[in-house]
Structure formats: structure tokens, C-alpha cells
Scaffold this motif. Sequence first.
Motif, PDB file in Angstrom:
ATOM      1  N   LEU A 261       0.829  -1.208   0.000  1.00  0.00           N
ATOM      2  CA  LEU A 261       0.000   0.000   0.000  1.00  0.00           C
ATOM      3  C   LEU A 261       0.864   1.259   0.000  1.00  0.00           C
ATOM      4  CD1 LEU A 261      -2.808  -1.078   2.499  1.00  0.00           C
ATOM      5  CD2 LEU A 261      -2.938  -0.975  -0.002  1.00  0.00           C
ATOM      6  N   ILE A 262       1.965   1.232   0.741  1.00  0.00           N
ATOM      7  CA  ILE A 262       2.887   2.372   0.714  1.00  0.00           C
ATOM      8  C   ILE A 262       3.509   2.510  -0.674  1.00  0.00           C
ATOM      9  CG2 ILE A 262       5.080   3.246   1.612  1.00  0.00           C
ATOM     10  CD1 ILE A 262       4.307   2.117   4.327  1.00  0.00           C
ATOM     11  N   GLU A 263       3.851   1.377  -1.279  1.00  0.00           N
ATOM     12  CA  GLU A 263       4.387   1.421  -2.643  1.00  0.00           C
ATOM     13  C   GLU A 263       3.371   2.017  -3.613  1.00  0.00           C
ATOM     14  OE1 GLU A 263       6.221  -1.638  -6.044  1.00  0.00           O
ATOM     15  OE2 GLU A 263       5.762  -2.360  -4.020  1.00  0.00           O
ATOM     16  N   ALA A 264       2.091   1.770  -3.345  1.00  0.00           N
ATOM     17  CA  ALA A 264       1.038   2.316  -4.205  1.00  0.00           C
ATOM     18  C   ALA A 264       0.826   3.810  -3.990  1.00  0.00           C
ATOM     19  CB  ALA A 264      -0.273   1.572  -3.955  1.00  0.00           C
ATOM     20  N   GLY A 265       1.383   4.351  -2.908  1.00  0.00           N
ATOM     21  CA  GLY A 265       1.256   5.786  -2.667  1.00  0.00           C
ATOM     22  C   GLY A 265       0.457   6.158  -1.439  1.00  0.00           C
ATOM     23  N   ALA A 266       0.194   5.207  -0.541  1.00  0.00           N
ATOM     24  CA  ALA A 266      -0.544   5.524   0.683  1.00  0.00           C
ATOM     25  C   ALA A 266       0.211   6.570   1.500  1.00  0.00           C
ATOM     26  CB  ALA A 266      -0.750   4.258   1.517  1.00  0.00           C
ATOM     27  N   GLU A 267      -0.518   7.566   1.981  1.00  0.00           N
ATOM     28  CA  GLU A 267       0.098   8.667   2.736  1.00  0.00           C
ATOM     29  C   GLU A 267       0.171   8.292   4.216  1.00  0.00           C
ATOM     30  OE1 GLU A 267      -1.034  12.755   1.053  1.00  0.00           O
ATOM     31  OE2 GLU A 267      -2.807  11.519   0.660  1.00  0.00           O
ATOM     32  N   ASN A 268       1.081   7.406   4.552  1.00  0.00           N
ATOM     33  CA  ASN A 268       1.143   6.869   5.908  1.00  0.00           C
ATOM     34  C   ASN A 268       1.514   7.927   6.945  1.00  0.00           C
ATOM     35  OD1 ASN A 268       3.630   6.711   4.405  1.00  0.00           O
ATOM     36  ND2 ASN A 268       4.549   5.642   6.134  1.00  0.00           N
ATOM     37  N   VAL A 269       2.426   8.823   6.630  1.00  0.00           N
ATOM     38  CA  VAL A 269       2.829   9.848   7.598  1.00  0.00           C
ATOM     39  C   VAL A 269       1.682  10.823   7.848  1.00  0.00           C
ATOM     40  CG1 VAL A 269       4.439  11.734   8.046  1.00  0.00           C
ATOM     41  CG2 VAL A 269       5.253   9.625   6.962  1.00  0.00           C
ATOM     42  N   ARG A 270       1.040  11.252   6.790  1.00  0.00           N
ATOM     43  CA  ARG A 270      -0.086  12.187   6.931  1.00  0.00           C
ATOM     44  C   ARG A 270      -1.219  11.556   7.733  1.00  0.00           C
ATOM     45  NH1 ARG A 270      -4.609  12.585   3.710  1.00  0.00           N
ATOM     46  NH2 ARG A 270      -5.828  14.503   3.949  1.00  0.00           N
ATOM     47  N   LEU A 271      -1.487  10.275   7.512  1.00  0.00           N
ATOM     48  CA  LEU A 271      -2.551   9.606   8.256  1.00  0.00           C
ATOM     49  C   LEU A 271      -2.265   9.606   9.754  1.00  0.00           C
ATOM     50  CD1 LEU A 271      -3.383   6.516   6.002  1.00  0.00           C
ATOM     51  CD2 LEU A 271      -4.873   8.460   6.513  1.00  0.00           C
ATOM     52  N   TYR A 272      -1.035   9.324  10.126  1.00  0.00           N
ATOM     53  CA  TYR A 272      -0.692   9.300  11.550  1.00  0.00           C
ATOM     54  C   TYR A 272      -0.878  10.683  12.170  1.00  0.00           C
ATOM     55  CZ  TYR A 272       1.694   8.177  15.887  1.00  0.00           C
ATOM     56  OH  TYR A 272       1.985   7.978  17.217  1.00  0.00           O
ATOM     57  N   GLN A 273      -0.502  11.711  11.435  1.00  0.00           N
ATOM     58  CA  GLN A 273      -0.674  13.068  11.948  1.00  0.00           C
ATOM     59  C   GLN A 273      -2.149  13.411  12.114  1.00  0.00           C
ATOM     60  OE1 GLN A 273       1.446  15.218   8.913  1.00  0.00           O
ATOM     61  NE2 GLN A 273       3.425  15.049   9.955  1.00  0.00           N
ATOM     62  N   ILE A 274      -2.965  13.015  11.141  1.00  0.00           N
ATOM     63  CA  ILE A 274      -4.391  13.339  11.190  1.00  0.00           C
ATOM     64  C   ILE A 274      -5.092  12.609  12.326  1.00  0.00           C
ATOM     65  CG2 ILE A 274      -6.575  13.014   9.960  1.00  0.00           C
ATOM     66  CD1 ILE A 274      -5.094  13.568   7.374  1.00  0.00           C
ATOM     67  N   VAL A 275      -4.772  11.336  12.496  1.00  0.00           N
ATOM     68  CA  VAL A 275      -5.520  10.495  13.434  1.00  0.00           C
ATOM     69  C   VAL A 275      -4.966  10.565  14.850  1.00  0.00           C
ATOM     70  CG1 VAL A 275      -6.216   8.116  13.937  1.00  0.00           C
ATOM     71  CG2 VAL A 275      -6.233   8.948  11.580  1.00  0.00           C
ATOM     72  N   GLU A 276      -3.651  10.558  15.000  1.00  0.00           N
ATOM     73  CA  GLU A 276      -3.044  10.404  16.318  1.00  0.00           C
ATOM     74  C   GLU A 276      -2.442  11.677  16.900  1.00  0.00           C
ATOM     75  OE1 GLU A 276      -3.284   7.734  18.091  1.00  0.00           O
ATOM     76  OE2 GLU A 276      -4.267   6.540  16.526  1.00  0.00           O
ATOM     77  N   GLN A 277      -2.259  12.703  16.100  1.00  0.00           N
ATOM     78  CA  GLN A 277      -1.585  13.899  16.602  1.00  0.00           C
ATOM     79  C   GLN A 277      -2.477  15.132  16.493  1.00  0.00           C
ATOM     80  OE1 GLN A 277       2.057  13.817  14.239  1.00  0.00           O
ATOM     81  NE2 GLN A 277       3.126  12.706  15.865  1.00  0.00           N
ATOM     82  N   ARG A 278      -3.695  14.985  16.938  1.00  0.00           N
ATOM     83  CA  ARG A 278      -4.637  16.105  16.890  1.00  0.00           C
ATOM     84  C   ARG A 278      -5.412  16.200  18.201  1.00  0.00           C
ATOM     85  NH1 ARG A 278      -8.296  15.514  12.043  1.00  0.00           N
ATOM     86  NH2 ARG A 278      -9.438  17.146  13.103  1.00  0.00           N
ATOM     87  N   GLU A 279      -4.715  16.104  19.311  1.00  0.00           N
ATOM     88  CA  GLU A 279      -5.365  16.152  20.617  1.00  0.00           C
ATOM     89  C   GLU A 279      -5.929  17.552  20.881  1.00  0.00           C
ATOM     90  OE1 GLU A 279      -5.813  13.506  22.026  1.00  0.00           O
ATOM     91  OE2 GLU A 279      -4.242  12.132  21.382  1.00  0.00           O
TER      92      GLU A 279
END
Length: 324
Positions: A261-279
Motif C-alpha cells: 500500500l505504501i508502494e502504491a502511494g498511501a500517505e502513511n505519515v499524513r494519516l498518523y498526523q491526522i488520526v493520532e496527533q490532533r489532541e
Amino acid sequence: MDPHHRTRGVGPRAGPLPLHRRPPRADRPRLRPRPRLPRPASTQLPAPSFPMRVMEIPMHTWRSTTSLLELAHWLRDCRRIVVLTHQKPDGDAVGSTLALVRALNLSSPFGPTPRAEAWYAGPFPPWLDDVRGQTPVMRLGDKATPPDHIDPEAVVILDTGSWTQLEPFADWIRKRLDTTAIVDHHVQGDADVAQLRVIDTTAAAACQPVADLCRHILGLPSLAKLPPDIATPLYLGLATDTGWFRHSNVTKSVMTTAGELIEAGAENVRLYQIVEQRESPGRLRLLARALASLELVPLDNNGQHIAVMSLSNRDFADAGAEPG
């Protein structure tokens, strides 16, 4: 008349005509017929009409009754599709539904108008709009029911097969059981929710079988070829259901899927920021109250303890936070 001859007709060339053709001339060799090439594997199976072939499994047994490939064939020809998941959708529920809706709309043979949409019943995660983008979505408010006049050709339920978790949609689904399918990874469910089921209990998240379903729908050879906007929500579901790859359900298959999925272009870093770093400030204040209430309770005589924290409704109100 000689039975081995037939009449040529009338006119100057009338007369008996031999049934056997003359041998070809030596200077004009006969052409060999061109060999027929086999069809690609993705088109060898005919697109089944609904209801599809269902495996002979007892009605109330929570097991697969069809395959992802057969499900993909059926969905390809459906003009309107509703994709559902459990109430209070989490990362796997949102990721799997968004990915499937995008794959179905991208592969639609009926023009640019979206043919699939995801329906959600709240409460909703705070990051839903950030990952949804322009994907067609309908949200049911508190105590709202789905519009009964919407009668799709197919209903696909992802990440659950439990009537309890589908309560806001239950009455609407019961009227459409003959056009409903499930793709899930849980070990338990209500088999009477849908006759067509793909249940993969070896998967860590529903996004694993849904990823292959999207691949079949789009006719792609591997997950690494998925469009980035489909790979990204699939990665979201896989990451959140494994605790961002820290839980015991992480396997080689999980990591292989994540890598593709990362090879396909999944934005893994952005997802972590959106989901886990928005307290929010309220949640941070609530966390402080929870830590302040921490008590260590002896578990046994070997010095083992468990940590217990408690929060009251008053704590939520004072912190300016909401449950959920």
C-alpha cells in the motif's frame, strides 16, 4: 441419380456436382488457422448474475459463502451501491468503506456520476472529513433512519456482521437481504444478515480482504498498483486495527500488505498526523485528570500490580471534553 452427386442447377453449367472438394493446388498452399489466444485470467470467469453461486454451508454458520472475485464480478454491473459499516465507525470501518466506494466509482461503466456511497451512523471520528475528501458519504444523525426510498442494486457491509452493531440500519437491511453481502474479519457474526459472505478471520483488519476486493474490481495484478487515494484509506484501516503495527495481530501478511500500500502511494505519515496527533485541549485536560486518579492495585503476591484510572461525568464537563 448417383447418391454421391448433387445437381448444380439450371443453365449452361447444369449437371451433377461432386460433393467432395477438389484438392488444393500445389502452388497455393492452404493457410493454417490462427491459434486462439487464451483470455486473461481476470475475464475467464463469466460475470455471475445475482444471486451468485453460494457455497453449501448451513444458513446460520458464520463462514464464507462466496469469494472476493465473484463478489467483484457482481458489483461491476450494479448501477447503485450502498456501502455500510458498524455504528460509531473506527479507522478500519472508515478506511474499508472509503476504499471500496472509490474503487466502485472509479470502475463504473455508467459514466462520471458516482454509483456508490458510504453510509455512516455516529458518533463520528473527528478526523472523518480529513480522510473522506470528496467521496460520497451520507451521515445518519441521532435516532435517524436510512431513507427507505433509496433501493440500491447492491448493499455491501464491511467490518461487521452483527445486527447489534448495525442497529440504525437494521430495518432497512432486512428489506434487502437478497441483495446484501458482507466482507468481515471477525470470528463471530450473525449469518442471517447476508447470504453472501466473505469472512477472513486470519486478517488483522477488514481492510485486508477489502484491499483484494478493490484490486479485483479494478482488474489490477497487485495491491502496489492501486491508486493512491484507494491505498491510503486501506492503510488507515490496517494501521489503526493493529495499533499502528504494535499489536499481536501483526503478521507477515499484514506487513506485506502495508508495504504494498505504501508502494502504491498511501500517505502513511499524513494519516498518523491526522488520526493520532490532533489532541484537543479538552482531551489533554481529561488525560491529566485520568493520570491523577491512577491507583496501583496488587494483582498477586509476586509484586504484580494493575493500574486503574477512573473518570466521571463531572471530569468530562470540567475538562470541556465529550465522551466518544
